[in-house]
Motif scaffolding. Structure first.
Motif, PDB file in Angstrom:
ATOM      1  N   ASP A  88     -15.774   8.643 -10.174  1.00 46.35           N
ATOM      2  CA  ASP A  88     -15.690   7.662 -11.260  1.00 46.35           C
ATOM      3  C   ASP A  88     -14.620   6.590 -10.975  1.00 46.35           C
ATOM      4  O   ASP A  88     -13.668   6.402 -11.741  1.00 46.35           O
ATOM      5  CB  ASP A  88     -15.393   8.357 -12.589  1.00 46.35           C
ATOM      6  CG  ASP A  88     -15.640   7.428 -13.786  1.00 46.35           C
ATOM      7  OD1 ASP A  88     -16.406   6.455 -13.624  1.00 46.35           O
ATOM      8  OD2 ASP A  88     -15.053   7.667 -14.859  1.00 46.35           O
ATOM      9  N   LEU A  89     -14.811   5.890  -9.871  1.00 49.49           N
ATOM     10  CA  LEU A  89     -13.884   4.831  -9.477  1.00 49.49           C
ATOM     11  C   LEU A  89     -14.451   3.455  -9.798  1.00 49.49           C
ATOM     12  O   LEU A  89     -15.668   3.253  -9.815  1.00 49.49           O
ATOM     13  CB  LEU A  89     -13.607   4.890  -7.967  1.00 49.49           C
ATOM     14  CG  LEU A  89     -13.182   6.216  -7.347  1.00 49.49           C
ATOM     15  CD1 LEU A  89     -12.966   6.037  -5.846  1.00 49.49           C
ATOM     16  CD2 LEU A  89     -11.919   6.749  -8.012  1.00 49.49           C
ATOM     17  N   ILE A  90     -13.568   2.501 -10.024  1.00 44.54           N
ATOM     18  CA  ILE A  90     -13.938   1.090 -10.042  1.00 44.54           C
ATOM     19  C   ILE A  90     -13.901   0.593  -8.598  1.00 44.54           C
ATOM     20  O   ILE A  90     -13.006   0.961  -7.829  1.00 44.54           O
ATOM     21  CB  ILE A  90     -12.954   0.264 -10.899  1.00 44.54           C
ATOM     22  CG1 ILE A  90     -13.050   0.679 -12.360  1.00 44.54           C
ATOM     23  CG2 ILE A  90     -13.190  -1.229 -10.740  1.00 44.54           C
ATOM     24  CD1 ILE A  90     -14.388   0.373 -13.001  1.00 44.54           C
ATOM     25  N   VAL A  91     -14.858  -0.243  -8.211  1.00 48.80           N
ATOM     26  CA  VAL A  91     -14.940  -0.752  -6.843  1.00 48.80           C
ATOM     27  C   VAL A  91     -14.838  -2.271  -6.849  1.00 48.80           C
ATOM     28  O   VAL A  91     -15.547  -2.950  -7.600  1.00 48.80           O
ATOM     29  CB  VAL A  91     -16.253  -0.327  -6.159  1.00 48.80           C
ATOM     30  CG1 VAL A  91     -16.383  -0.980  -4.779  1.00 48.80           C
ATOM     31  CG2 VAL A  91     -16.319   1.186  -6.038  1.00 48.80           C
ATOM     32  N   ILE A  92     -13.944  -2.815  -6.003  1.00 49.35           N
ATOM     33  CA  ILE A  92     -13.793  -4.255  -5.850  1.00 49.35           C
ATOM     34  C   ILE A  92     -14.048  -4.632  -4.393  1.00 49.35           C
ATOM     35  O   ILE A  92     -13.297  -4.237  -3.503  1.00 49.35           O
ATOM     36  CB  ILE A  92     -12.384  -4.724  -6.257  1.00 49.35           C
ATOM     37  CG1 ILE A  92     -12.112  -4.398  -7.724  1.00 49.35           C
ATOM     38  CG2 ILE A  92     -12.216  -6.218  -6.003  1.00 49.35           C
ATOM     39  CD1 ILE A  92     -10.709  -4.769  -8.190  1.00 49.35           C
ATOM     40  N   PRO A  93     -15.107  -5.402  -4.110  1.00 46.64           N
ATOM     41  CA  PRO A  93     -15.319  -5.880  -2.740  1.00 46.64           C
ATOM     42  C   PRO A  93     -14.275  -6.948  -2.393  1.00 46.64           C
ATOM     43  O   PRO A  93     -13.910  -7.776  -3.237  1.00 46.64           O
ATOM     44  CB  PRO A  93     -16.722  -6.487  -2.782  1.00 46.64           C
ATOM     45  CG  PRO A  93     -17.344  -5.950  -4.042  1.00 46.64           C
ATOM     46  CD  PRO A  93     -16.217  -5.768  -5.000  1.00 46.64           C
ATOM     47  N   PHE A  94     -13.799  -6.941  -1.144  1.00 43.38           N
ATOM     48  CA  PHE A  94     -12.757  -7.861  -0.700  1.00 43.38           C
ATOM     49  C   PHE A  94     -13.167  -8.463   0.634  1.00 43.38           C
ATOM     50  O   PHE A  94     -13.380  -7.752   1.607  1.00 43.38           O
ATOM     51  CB  PHE A  94     -11.430  -7.094  -0.561  1.00 43.38           C
ATOM     52  CG  PHE A  94     -10.215  -7.947  -0.301  1.00 43.38           C
ATOM     53  CD1 PHE A  94      -9.328  -8.238  -1.334  1.00 43.38           C
ATOM     54  CD2 PHE A  94      -9.945  -8.453   0.964  1.00 43.38           C
ATOM     55  CE1 PHE A  94      -8.188  -9.004  -1.102  1.00 43.38           C
ATOM     56  CE2 PHE A  94      -8.812  -9.216   1.203  1.00 43.38           C
ATOM     57  CZ  PHE A  94      -7.938  -9.494   0.167  1.00 43.38           C
ATOM     58  N   GLU A 103     -21.363 -12.046  -6.840  1.00 43.64           N
ATOM     59  CA  GLU A 103     -19.902 -11.909  -6.879  1.00 43.64           C
ATOM     60  C   GLU A 103     -19.418 -10.457  -6.915  1.00 43.64           C
ATOM     61  O   GLU A 103     -18.472 -10.116  -7.628  1.00 43.64           O
ATOM     62  CB  GLU A 103     -19.338 -12.715  -8.056  1.00 43.64           C
ATOM     63  CG  GLU A 103     -19.702 -14.198  -7.956  1.00 43.64           C
ATOM     64  CD  GLU A 103     -18.975 -15.098  -8.952  1.00 43.64           C
ATOM     65  OE1 GLU A 103     -18.105 -14.615  -9.689  1.00 43.64           O
ATOM     66  OE2 GLU A 103     -19.300 -16.297  -8.979  1.00 43.64           O
ATOM     67  N   GLY A 104     -20.086  -9.617  -6.148  1.00 46.39           N
ATOM     68  CA  GLY A 104     -19.668  -8.219  -6.056  1.00 46.39           C
ATOM     69  C   GLY A 104     -20.163  -7.330  -7.173  1.00 46.39           C
ATOM     70  O   GLY A 104     -19.884  -6.128  -7.163  1.00 46.39           O
TER      71      GLY A 104
END
Length: 586
Positions: A164-170, A301-302
């Motif tokens: 249950d993680l939040i994911v941010i593409p970079f 946008e991800g």
């Protein structure tokens, strides 16, 4: 004229460097990474440890501002005072312990190192700069993953669902609208940095399709293609650090989009890893088989997933590429040249028109005092007044095509009272040499207490003048109640048969502290955004939506358009763990 010749010499190339930055020409010549031909560049991305942790770009590159350029800005906004800046070590002490589950923290692709997390916590927006210099980051990713393959990304998204993680593409961390900033919440945040997926995987020379890792930065894209005699030709101002995946995710536009096309003309297909599985987008040249998945996934946008491999339409390196400058009597004349050129299909690679205020600023910021005087004297002698505007244009292709295009364009220029010649062509070299240097100027001005930011839009030709006036007036008067002046100017940087983009740069004074300075920016940003949220202009032509523009998106898309976008994204990310709050409000 003898004075002008003595100042500019016989060889335009060294002179162009001198005009661009008289105090650091040797550094520019040795270290600049901004030439369109990148045959001397390495194929690898710029290592993040070589970039500034609290500003833009390579730590070894600086962009000086001419004394009379700074004086011009201060004549508009008043005397300035520098804000303080915290050290890297001070901020590192504020990075909390990672909340990432221990099993994931032990993965070879994952780092919980404090400095790594800090360097992936912010982008390049004005609020990001305030955070980086004040130390008020507030939130950091709990870990940063560095996948090396599509399979790695699949594994990371599976684990993100399990834990249950939040994911941010970079990508390159160059967002100016808040794409990559973690938000406060109970769920741990995993930033997935694509920097290790930076290689040319395949080049189909018959179809002219190149397959890259989506984390490849601009210089590495062109260096790897140049080794085979090809070019992509996508040159946003962030080109030095931004990536292919980021360009596609934010629907980017490069400075030579007139000739090479925007990213939607270049992106042919590829692989998108979503929480629901892998979406493979075929690189078929055209199809009438239902909605275009390629178009649907660009600009997400991800929120839909992470691009891992991308197929790009490339072309052979041009035989010749030239950049030139002409001056015209006024904005109206310049605008007509642009409109007629694009509507008559004159084969140019770029067109850029600075309004009178920006023209004056460019001449001040890009020359020494003596050079400025020489150019101004020359233009005045040719009959141009303070209303003059600078038009920068380019051609890219074989020599015969370029010759025809320049002949056609010169005819338009003459019809509208242009001034051209060796001196104005030097300014074209100045632009080409320094076109990726403006982000560095932001740091130089910051150190002088001069705050600078930009915003941009696009609208139809019949609305260009009114929209520009509304934007600039809104920005200039946004701090009137505080007794503060804001300097603003605008240029057209991308043209279409239907209309054009407008790109506004503005300067204002730093306040007594970081928090008050941020409030000033927020007032300016709101005024600028409201001037665009009128249904006839877009909230973003090239920077994307991120977090900063989400409140204004409905004016362009409409209620149903927002709902359709929301439903599409939720179908690929039903648990809404991919970059929540970006693009549309949840």
């Amino acid at each position: 004229m003898s004075k002008i010749k003595s100042l500019f010499g016989k060889n335009p190339a060294p002179t162009a460097v001198a005009i661009n930055d008289a105090d650091s020409s040797a550094l520019d010549a040795a270290k600049d990474n901004d030439a369109a031909n990148t045959s001397n560049s390495t194929s690898a991305n710029t290592p993040i440890e070589q970039t500034r942790w609290n500003g833009w770009g390579n730590v070894s590159i600086n962009k000086k501002v001419s004394p009379h350029g700074a004086k011009l800005i201060k004549s508009h906004i008043g005397k300035t005072k520098k804000l303080s800046s915290v050290s890297l070590q001070q901020v590192l002490k504020t990075v909390p312990k990672s909340r990432l589950p221990a099993a994931m923290a032990q993965l070879a692709t994952v780092s919980v190192d404090k400095e790594v997390r800090l360097r992936h916590a912010r982008g390049q927006s004005f609020p990001d700069w305030i955070a980086m210099h004040s130390g008020a980051f507030e939130v950091f990713p709990d870990a940063v993953a560095f996948p090396e393959s599509t399979a790695d990304v699949e594994t990371l998204l599976t684990l993100a669902s399990e834990h249950d993680l939040i994911v941010i593409p970079f990508g390159g961390g160059t967002s100016v609208v808040g794409h990559i900033n973690p938000q406060k919440g109970s769920r741990p945040v995993l930033t997935i940095a694509m920097s290790k997926m930076d290689q040319l995987i395949d080049l189909d020379t018959e179809s002219q399709i190149a397959t890259f890792g989506a984390g490849t930065q601009g210089p590495a894209v062109e260096a790897q293609l140049d080794a085979h005699g090809y070019r992509l030709g996508h040159y946003p101002q962030s080109w030095e650090l931004s990536t292919l995946g980021g360009w596609i995710a934010a629907r980017s536009s490069g400075q030579q989009s007139l000739g090479y096309g925007r990213i939607e003309q270049m992106f042919a297909g590829g692989t998108l890893v979503t929480p629901q599985g892998v979406l493979n987008i075929a690189d078929i040249p055209a199809s009438s088989a239902g909605p275009d998945l390629r178009e649907m996934m660009m600009g997400t946008e991800g929120r839909a997933g992470i691009f891992t491999e991308v197929k790009m339409r490339v072309q052979p390196q041009p035989e010749e590429e030239l950049f030139k400058v002409a001056f015209l009597p006024n904005w109206e004349a310049g605008k007509e040249v642009l409109r007629q050129a694009v509507q008559k299909n004159v084969r140019l690679s770029m067109l850029r028109l600075s309004n009178a205020v920006e023209t004056d600023a460019h001449l001040h910021l890009g020359t020494s005092p003596s050079q400025f005087l020489a150019i101004s004297t020359y233009l005045k002698a040719r009959g141009l007044s303070s209303d003059k505007v600078m038009l920068t244009y380019g051609v890219s292709g074989d020599k015969a095509q370029n010759k025809l295009a320049l002949t056609q364009f010169n005819k338009l220029l003459k019809q509208h009272g242009s001034v051209t010649g060796k001196i104005t062509d030097i300014m074209g070299s100045v632009w080409a040499h320094g076109r990726f240097k403006f982000p560095y100027l932001r740091g130089t001005l910051w150190d002088k207490g001069i705050m600078v930011d930009t915003f941009e839009t696009a609208t139809n030709w019949n609305n260009i003048d009114e929209q520009m006036q509304q934007m600039q007036e809104a920005v200039r008067t946004s701090l009137t109640e505080e007794g503060e002046e804001v300097m603003a100017f605008t240029h057209i940087s991308h043209v279409y048969k239907q209309g054009a983009s407008l790109y506004t740069t503005y300067f204002f004074r730093a306040a007594k502290d970081h928090a008050t300075t941020l409030k000033r920016w927020q007032k300016i940003k709101q005024a600028a955004s409201l001037s665009l949220a009128n249904g006839t202009a877009t909230i973003s032509h090239q920077h994307g939506v991120g977090r900063d523009h989400t409140p204004y998106l409905a004016a362009e898309k409409g209620k149903l358009g927002i709902q359709v976008t929301h439903d599409m994204l939720k179908s690929l990310d039903p648990e809404q763990r991919m970059n929540p709050g970006v693009l549309i409000e949840d």
